[in-house]
Design a protein around this motif. Structure first.
Motif, mmCIF file in Angstrom:
data_model
loop_
_atom_site.group_PDB
_atom_site.id
_atom_site.type_symbol
_atom_site.label_atom_id
_atom_site.label_comp_id
_atom_site.label_asym_id
_atom_site.label_seq_id
_atom_site.Cartn_x
_atom_site.Cartn_y
_atom_site.Cartn_z
ATOM 1 N N VAL A 320 -35.269 25.030 44.176
ATOM 2 C CA VAL A 320 -35.834 24.261 42.387
ATOM 3 C C VAL A 320 -36.096 22.439 43.045
ATOM 4 C CG1 VAL A 320 -35.871 23.247 40.596
ATOM 5 C CG2 VAL A 320 -35.477 25.484 41.122
ATOM 6 N N PHE A 321 -34.837 21.945 43.574
ATOM 7 C CA PHE A 321 -35.569 20.038 43.897
ATOM 8 C C PHE A 321 -36.132 20.125 44.778
ATOM 9 C CE2 PHE A 321 -32.014 20.832 40.146
ATOM 10 C CZ PHE A 321 -32.115 20.338 39.105
ATOM 11 N N PRO A 322 -35.605 21.156 45.769
ATOM 12 C CA PRO A 322 -36.695 20.983 47.555
ATOM 13 C C PRO A 322 -37.587 21.095 46.992
ATOM 14 C CG PRO A 322 -34.022 21.703 47.912
ATOM 15 C CD PRO A 322 -34.216 21.909 47.012
ATOM 16 N N MET A 323 -38.183 22.175 46.608
ATOM 17 C CA MET A 323 -39.468 23.041 45.430
ATOM 18 C C MET A 323 -40.436 21.260 45.014
ATOM 19 S SD MET A 323 -40.781 25.599 42.789
ATOM 20 C CE MET A 323 -39.764 24.590 41.640
ATOM 21 N N PHE A 324 -39.632 21.186 43.916
ATOM 22 C CA PHE A 324 -40.235 19.914 44.075
ATOM 23 C C PHE A 324 -40.421 18.647 44.921
ATOM 24 C CE2 PHE A 324 -36.898 20.349 39.949
ATOM 25 C CZ PHE A 324 -38.145 21.028 39.023
ATOM 26 N N PHE A 325 -39.703 17.911 45.561
ATOM 27 C CA PHE A 325 -39.469 17.192 46.584
ATOM 28 C C PHE A 325 -40.922 17.523 48.026
ATOM 29 C CE2 PHE A 325 -35.618 16.015 44.742
ATOM 30 C CZ PHE A 325 -36.064 14.546 44.654
ATOM 31 N N ALA A 326 -41.258 19.780 48.370
ATOM 32 C CA ALA A 326 -42.463 19.710 48.908
ATOM 33 C C ALA A 326 -43.675 18.914 48.457
ATOM 34 C CB ALA A 326 -41.711 21.044 48.943
ATOM 35 N N LEU A 327 -43.603 19.434 47.138
ATOM 36 C CA LEU A 327 -45.145 19.218 46.450
ATOM 37 C C LEU A 327 -45.268 17.401 46.431
ATOM 38 C CD1 LEU A 327 -47.351 20.095 44.604
ATOM 39 C CD2 LEU A 327 -45.601 19.542 42.527
ATOM 40 N N LYS A 328 -45.019 16.582 46.305
ATOM 41 C CA LYS A 328 -44.312 15.329 45.941
ATOM 42 C C LYS A 328 -45.489 15.118 47.361
ATOM 43 C CE LYS A 328 -44.823 14.800 40.709
ATOM 44 N NZ LYS A 328 -45.753 15.311 40.787
ATOM 45 N N GLY A 329 -43.743 14.698 48.234
ATOM 46 C CA GLY A 329 -44.452 14.263 50.168
ATOM 47 C C GLY A 329 -45.429 15.748 49.919
ATOM 48 N N GLY A 330 -45.095 16.571 50.343
ATOM 49 C CA GLY A 330 -46.467 16.959 51.237
ATOM 50 C C GLY A 330 -48.174 16.374 49.800
ATOM 51 N N GLY A 331 -47.949 16.613 48.567
ATOM 52 C CA GLY A 331 -49.771 16.522 48.299
ATOM 53 C C GLY A 331 -49.806 15.377 48.523
ATOM 54 N N SER A 332 -48.711 13.754 48.700
ATOM 55 C CA SER A 332 -49.118 12.497 49.088
ATOM 56 C C SER A 332 -49.778 12.522 50.655
ATOM 57 C CB SER A 332 -47.899 11.308 49.075
ATOM 58 O OG SER A 332 -48.068 11.426 47.602
ATOM 59 N N LEU A 333 -49.294 13.266 51.441
ATOM 60 C CA LEU A 333 -49.376 13.896 52.527
ATOM 61 C C LEU A 333 -51.177 14.229 53.299
ATOM 62 C CD1 LEU A 333 -46.075 15.159 55.293
ATOM 63 C CD2 LEU A 333 -47.744 13.080 55.578
#
Length: 417
Positions: A320-333
């Protein structure tokens, strides 16, 4: 009229981005809605109504941006967002919060096409269109760095008084409205009479949209970004309940032992601060990723990686927590690269209208996904709903890239002028 230098313009743009979305309420708004008695289904319904508002207003407000000038359109949007922030202080039920989020979406439609169009045309005026991804990503990064402080501060303010994050939001929304007026108009709007013949009429707008969006270079790309919007970005509305459930299952005993008010809320605020910091860093490197992988590969790899974490989180709780960071970091890229491709492939005349039309189509696709995810979250859990969204994206994206590639293999970004 006298024109500002490129460095002056970009500094003013960065200042606007720093104040546009500080996000004091961002980490706690779902908590606030639940506190006021709304259900997950009602929250999903509000999100779907927002999508309908965007569908109805994106093209008209994009057209307004092309008529009155992109800077003026940004100013109108900033004023409406100020009203949205203020309405949090008086809303208490489904109808009141629907107004809050409807004005949020309506104000955003004045910004969505005009902000990108203003920056791209401004850079073209300075022979620097090839810097769009870098400058757009840097501007987003600056806003996110400010927002990293804003979301944490907002969570702290919420534990003191539930109204304080929204008061802070009103103040910064007023500042953003003032700063946007310091941005210069695009050169085409310096002399309205001289360029009137180059602007689209209402009757012209629909054929231009249809002609450009149905070209081979954009047709399936728009379908693809609409799929991303409906599946990938819908997860953002479920971060808070998913994070709360994950915290209760893992860190809550430790948090309860600390002498802090509402420790779970503070933890989520800190989590959102970390999201913003990560997003700021990754947004600043969007241009580097584009240079390393190219536009096409970036658009394949980044959303697929995000969606994969959604599916894994439904199977393995600690993801769950890696998923959050994947969304936020990946979205900004992803967003600056996606916007670069769109701007490269639409004409300057009517640019804001075209970009708003793409945003509208994304909302058309997103509305049923948002409502359906709310129903699924009530029937099962928010994390299960998100896992299903991830699976739908992976299947749909695979079919698109195999059968109708959104970006052709021979695509090359145009060189700087």
């Amino acid at each position: 009229m006298s024109r500002l230098s490129k460095s002056q313009v970009i500094r003013r743009y960065y200042l606007y981005r720093a104040t546009a979305r500080p996000g004091f309420h961002y980490a706690i708004y779902t908590f606030f809605l639940l506190f006021n008695g709304l259900s997950y289904t009602q929250i999903g319904l509000i999100a779907s109504i927002q999508s309908i508002v965007v569908v109805a207003s994106e093209v008209p407000t994009g057209y307004v941006g092309d008529r009155i000038g992109r800077r003026n359109s940004l100013a109108v949007g900033a004023a409406i967002l100020l009203v949205s922030n203020a309405s949090y202080l008086v809303a208490t039920d489904l109808i009141g919060f629907t107004f809050t989020f409807v004005t949020l979406s309506f104000g955003g439609t004045f910004i969505s096409g005009s902000a990108s169009a203003w920056l791209y045309d401004t850079l073209q005026e300075h022979d620097s269109a090839d810097e769009f991804t870098r400058i757009s990503g840097r501007g987003r990064a600056i806003g996110l760095y400010v927002g990293a402080v804003g979301v944490v501060l907002g969570a702290v303010l919420y534990t003191v008084d539930r109204s304080y994050p929204f008061v802070a939001g009103i103040v910064t929304a007023a500042l953003a409205a003032a700063f946007v007026l310091r941005l210069p108009q695009n050169e085409a709007y310096d002399d309205s009479a001289a360029v009137e013949q180059d602007r689209m009429s209402v009757a012209d707008a629909l054929p231009v949209i249809t002609d450009q969006l149905t070209t081979p270079r954009l047709r399936w790309f728009v379908v693809y970004v609409s799929l991303i919007s409906g599946t990938i970005w819908t997860m953002d509305m479920w971060i808070q309940p998913i994070a709360r459930d994950a915290i209760e299952a893992t860190f809550l005993p430790l948090l309860q032992s600390l002498p802090l008010p509402q420790p779970a809320v503070l933890f989520v605020g800190g989590l959102y601060g970390a999201f913003r910091l990560l997003s700021a860093v990754t947004s600043d490197y969007a241009g580097d990723l584009e240079g390393l992988l190219g536009v096409r590969t970036s658009l394949i790899v980044v959303p697929a990686a995000i969606a994969t974490t959604y599916v894994l989180a439904g199977l393995v709780p600690w993801v769950v927590f890696p998923m959050f960071f994947a969304l936020k970091g990946g979205g900004s890229l992803l967003r600056p690269i996606q916007n670069r491709y769109l701007n490269d492939n639409v004409a300057s005349v009517g640019r804001a209208t075209l970009l708003s039309a793409v945003a509208m189509l994304r909302q058309v696709v997103g509305a049923p996904f948002r409502f359906a995810s709310g129903v699924l979250a009530d029937a099962f859990s928010a994390v299960d709903a998100v896992a299903i969204l991830g699976g739908v994206f992976l299947v749909g994206a695979a079919l698109l890239w195999v059968l109708r590639p959104p970006v052709s293999a021979d695509y090359q970004p145009p060189p700087g002028e």
